[in-house]
Design a protein around this motif. Structure first.
Motif, PDB file in Angstrom:
ATOM      1  N   ALA A   1      60.665  64.304  66.275  1.00 18.80           N
ATOM      2  CA  ALA A   1      60.215  64.566  67.651  1.00 18.80           C
ATOM      3  C   ALA A   1      59.338  63.426  68.160  1.00 18.80           C
ATOM      4  N   ASN A   2      58.428  62.970  67.329  1.00 23.53           N
ATOM      5  CA  ASN A   2      57.561  61.857  67.730  1.00 23.53           C
ATOM      6  C   ASN A   2      58.368  60.584  67.953  1.00 23.53           C
ATOM      7  N   ALA A   3      59.346  60.364  67.066  1.00 23.27           N
ATOM      8  CA  ALA A   3      60.097  59.111  67.124  1.00 23.27           C
ATOM      9  C   ALA A   3      60.988  59.021  68.355  1.00 23.27           C
ATOM     10  N   ILE A   4      61.604  60.125  68.753  1.00 23.52           N
ATOM     11  CA  ILE A   4      62.540  60.011  69.877  1.00 23.52           C
ATOM     12  C   ILE A   4      62.033  60.732  71.131  1.00 23.52           C
ATOM     13  N   HIS A   5      60.768  61.172  71.067  1.00 21.99           N
ATOM     14  CA  HIS A   5      60.142  61.781  72.241  1.00 21.99           C
ATOM     15  C   HIS A   5      60.929  62.988  72.720  1.00 21.99           C
ATOM     16  N   ASN A   6      61.284  63.873  71.799  1.00 25.20           N
ATOM     17  CA  ASN A   6      61.903  65.155  72.147  1.00 25.20           C
ATOM     18  C   ASN A   6      60.928  66.258  71.767  1.00 25.20           C
ATOM     19  N   VAL A   7      61.156  67.415  72.335  1.00 27.39           N
ATOM     20  CA  VAL A   7      60.245  68.534  72.083  1.00 27.39           C
ATOM     21  C   VAL A   7      60.607  69.188  70.748  1.00 27.39           C
ATOM     22  N   PRO A   8      59.616  69.445  69.880  1.00 29.40           N
ATOM     23  CA  PRO A   8      59.925  70.106  68.605  1.00 29.40           C
ATOM     24  C   PRO A   8      60.503  71.495  68.840  1.00 29.40           C
ATOM     25  N   SER A   9      61.283  71.952  67.865  1.00 27.37           N
ATOM     26  CA  SER A   9      62.032  73.185  68.093  1.00 27.37           C
ATOM     27  C   SER A   9      61.618  74.327  67.175  1.00 27.37           C
ATOM     28  N   THR A  10      60.499  74.173  66.454  1.00 33.49           N
ATOM     29  CA  THR A  10      60.015  75.295  65.637  1.00 33.49           C
ATOM     30  C   THR A  10      58.567  75.587  66.020  1.00 33.49           C
ATOM     31  N   PHE A  11      58.156  76.830  65.791  1.00 33.20           N
ATOM     32  CA  PHE A  11      56.765  77.203  66.106  1.00 33.20           C
ATOM     33  C   PHE A  11      55.781  76.311  65.342  1.00 33.20           C
TER      34      PHE A  11
END
Lengths: 446, 332
Positions: free
Chosen positions: A359-369
């Protein structure tokens, strides 16, 4: 005599042809009886292609291989959904074991066709309670009619990028929160050339602009596309007509659809340095969280920020919501190593460390709580805004369908006709659209 | 020779004296049959594999529900009703395809013939002109389309730039539903080299003495074209029209690439790229077939569309062939 021979041979030939045709029509199915601790080579196909993205996914895979020395992962990037679809349908030894898709719209098709295997048995074996791992909206877009054939692999949230310099010059102190505020701000932010044509639009609602597909904009209204029996209900959904009239008002206030289209035609490609927002031709713009990284890399010559997209005036309390989608991962039905494949899927989508790293590397939103509240998550304020949008209980993904989101495509085409002013009786046209969606869904059912 | 010898013997044998099973005459006939089949076999194999089997398969799947994963199930006429009655994109796709067939084929023939006529009249540097007009045809369709989308870009393309120098406001070309199909026609005219070569060959084949006789009779340029050139090249024109119709019925790559590029949208998470940008104006039937068959995996409906397209192409070709019977001069 000859006629009799003809009469007997033709049905025989046709029967043989039918057998041949039906025999050609069943791709092989895989196996879940493999031992995941035995040496195995997994084929992993994904869609990432930018060097940074590929580096990040390869780093995760290298860590996975270190943790599972018996599993060798052969990774292939830049593979589209269409290629994956066709490879899995054709079958054969080179088909992938683990697959990802950038299009949540297709999940219904993957689950209902059996092309991606049901992951619930694997989760049960691993003792994973999916409701405690993944947010509900993300779980919803990775399953169809009770079959959980995918897991979320990072999410995408959509919000509003805005040009802070332009806001300051127009005397606007904060981003708009309702559609009325947005319209007023858009008018103030619109600039014209000497010949009267648009130089900059405050906000361009045109559905053919980059990520502006109507399902994304419509998510701000929180619509229901289907009734309890799965029938399309866009005509009976009061939010639909409000959505179209609001979009029309927004467009008319800045010069109208035709003027907007003329401006849009002068934009460059979405991912190029000629992007309409990057070149200052748009003051506010709907886009996904990845755009922030691109604006940084392109060194935009203006100050920018991110806010949730405004909501309808009568739903002001839902401000903060947005449209959600994301990448999903699954196991191919033809894989002969489904238990080993599950180990990889689990690592990439459930384990907090790889999810946060990616998520940090590609600037996407994480998908787990767990990943969403991880201290290791990037603290960039723009990114945080998208994480808040993803967490908002009113945020919405489109419901899955058994035909690759055909109804979204139909809604898209319909919306373009409405915004161009070619639809005279909106309610009647919406009824026809509902009939069309029902017919398409029925056609795709077995 | 073999046929002319065997036919009377065959009919005579049937009428009066059927040859015994192992007679030399029968053995000879069988050998001839096998030899003929041997000569025909490459065509029979090619026809069966590349036309017969696919056609039977297409008809078979048009009555099946088949998503290319589960076994096909028989659904009767459901796919046919769906395509012909319930699919709103079928109308625009068919309209666009027929529009392109009429306009593109007509203009390509006129333009190709015009260029061919001009080049045959050129006295010096003919090789240079031939090369100049033929080279664009060698460009791969995707590359040519990319170049055209760049040239006709409303904002940065050189075409609108040049138009603005002379005070004209260029259209939005591939981004305007009213201009997108004409833009595709322009692209096809740019690659006219194939037709130009065919027409040039036929024009150079017109007997010189007929022009000389016409000159002696005082015929002008139009009269010579109408009464000398046209009758001589009409079979070639017919060939160009028929092959043009069939090719344009299958028009796919350029429309798809131009639409995707001109839209400026990159395929990203959740992005649905609809063929036919803008507003379905460049959606052709083959694109719809691909979309149904290999994006939605609605094989039955895709097969129905393919059969409809095949039937239309067949009907148009037969009509053209029938209408042209009186136009083609009889062989001497």
């Amino acid at each position: 005599m000859a006629l009799r021979r003809f009469r007997t041979r033709v049905p025989l030939a046709l029967g043989a042809a039918a057998l041949l045709l039906s025999g050609c029509a069943s791709p092989s199915t895989g196996s879940n009886t493999d031992d995941p601790t035995k040496p195995v080579t997994l084929k992993f196909w994904h869609g990432w292609s930018a060097p940074g993205e590929v580096k990040a996914i390869n780093e995760n895979i290298a860590r996975f291989e270190k943790l599972h020395p018996n599993i060798d992962v052969v990774s292939t990037g830049n593979v589209s959904d269409e290629t994956i679809n066709q490879a899995l349908r054709a079958g054969g030894g080179d088909a992938p074991d683990v697959v990802t898709s950038f299009t949540t719209n297709n999940v219904g098709q993957y689950c209902s066709s059996g092309m991606w295997v049901d992951l619930d048995p694997f989760m049960r074996k691993s003792g994973i309670d999916k409701a405690k791992v993944f947010p509900k909206t993300l779980l919803d877009y990775t399953r169809y009619e009770g079959v959980q054939c995918a897991t979320p692999l990072l999410a995408d949230a959509f919000g509003m990028y805005y040009n802070k310099d332009a806001f300051e010059a127009a005397g606007i102190t904060r981003p708009p929160r309702t559609m009325s505020e947005m319209k007023a701000d858009a008018v103030k932010l619109t600039l014209r050339n000497k010949d009267g044509s648009l130089k900059r639009a405050g906000f361009m609602p045109n559905f053919q602009l980059y990520q502006n597909s109507p399902d994304r904009m419509f998510a701000q209204w929180g619509p229901e596309y289907f009734d309890g029996e799965g029938r399309a209900k866009l005509a009976d959904e009061p939010k639909t007509e409000d959505f179209f009239s609001t979009m029309r008002d927004l467009s008319d206030a800045q010069g109208g659809y035709a003027a907007m289209e003329r401006l849009r035609a002068r934009f460059g490609d979405e991912m190029s340095s000629q992007n309409g927002f990057l070149t200052g031709k748009l003051a506010m713009h709907l886009d996904g969280e990845w755009r922030g990284l691109m604006l940084d890399e392109a060194k935009a010559d203006f100050d920018w920020a991110v806010a949730p997209l405004p909501v309808p005036d009568d739903q002001a309390d839902t401000y903060g919501r947005g449209y959600l989608t994301g990448t999903v991962a699954g196991i191919a039905h033809s894989s002969m190593h489904q238990n080993a494949a599950w180990e990889l899927v689990k690592y990439l989508t459930v384990d907090t460390e790889p999810v946060v790293h990616f998520a940090n590397a590609i600037h996407n939103v994480p998908s787990t709580f767990e990943a969403l509240k991880s201290p290791g998550l990037d603290a960039d304020p723009a990114f945080r805004t998208f994480i808040e949008i993803a967490r908002n209980p009113h945020s919405q993904a489109v419901p899955p369908s058994n035909n690759g989101g055909q109804y979204i495509t139909s809604f898209g085409g319909f919306s373009q006709s409405v915004e161009a002013g070619r639809t005279k009786d909106l309610h009647r046209a919406l009824k026809d659209l509902d009939d069309q969606i029902d017919a398409d869904n029925l056609q795709s059912e077995n | 020779m073999a046929l002319s010898l065997s036919t009377p013997a065959k009919s005579a044998g049937r009428a009066t004296d059927p040859a015994p099973r192992d007679s030399p005459l029968r053995r000879k006939r069988n050998r001839e049959r096998l030899r003929n089949l041997g000569f025909l076999s490459p065509w029979i194999v090619g026809f069966s594999v590349f036309f017969g089997y696919p056609l039977i398969a297409t008809v078979y799947f048009s009555f099946m529900h088949y998503n290319q994963i589960k076994a096909p199930t028989f659904v009767g006429l459901r796919n046919w009703r769906y395509v012909l009655e319930q699919m709103p994109l079928f109308g625009p796709a068919l309209w666009n395809t027929l529009w392109l067939v009429v306009v593109m084929v007509a203009l390509r023939v006129v333009f190709g013939l015009g260029i061919g006529l001009l080049i045959t009249k050129v006295k010096t540097g003919v090789g240079l002109f031939r090369t100049a007009f033929y080279i664009p045809y060698l460009a791969p369709p995707v590359a040519a389309t990319v170049a055209f989308v760049f040239l006709l870009n409303p904002s940065t393309g050189p075409v609108n730039e040049v138009l603005s120098w002379i005070g004209l406001h260029g259209p939005n070309w591939f981004n305007d539903p009213n201009w997108s199909k004409p833009s595709l026609v322009l692209l096809s005219l740019w690659g006219i080299g194939d037709l130009m070569v065919i027409f040039m060959a036929s024009l150079l084949d017109v007997p010189k003495e007929q022009y000389e006789a016409a000159d002696l009779d005082g015929a002008g340029a139009w009269t010579k074209f109408r009464y000398v050139t046209w009758p001589a090249i009409i079979p070639i024109v017919l060939f160009a029209v028929v092959t043009g119709v069939v090719q344009t019925m299958q028009y796919y790559t350029q429309a798809l690439v131009a639409g995707k590029l001109a839209s400026g949208v990159s395929i990203g998470p959740g992005t649905v790229i609809q063929p036919g940008y803008p507003e379905h104006s460049t959606l052709t039937v083959p694109q719809l077939v691909y979309s149904l068959g290999f994006q939605n995996f609605n094989t039955g409906a895709a097969c129905v569309l393919s059969l409809v397209l095949f039937a239309i192409a067949m009907a148009v070709t037969l009509l053209l062939m029938r209408k042209s019977v009186g136009l083609i001069p009889a062989e001497d």
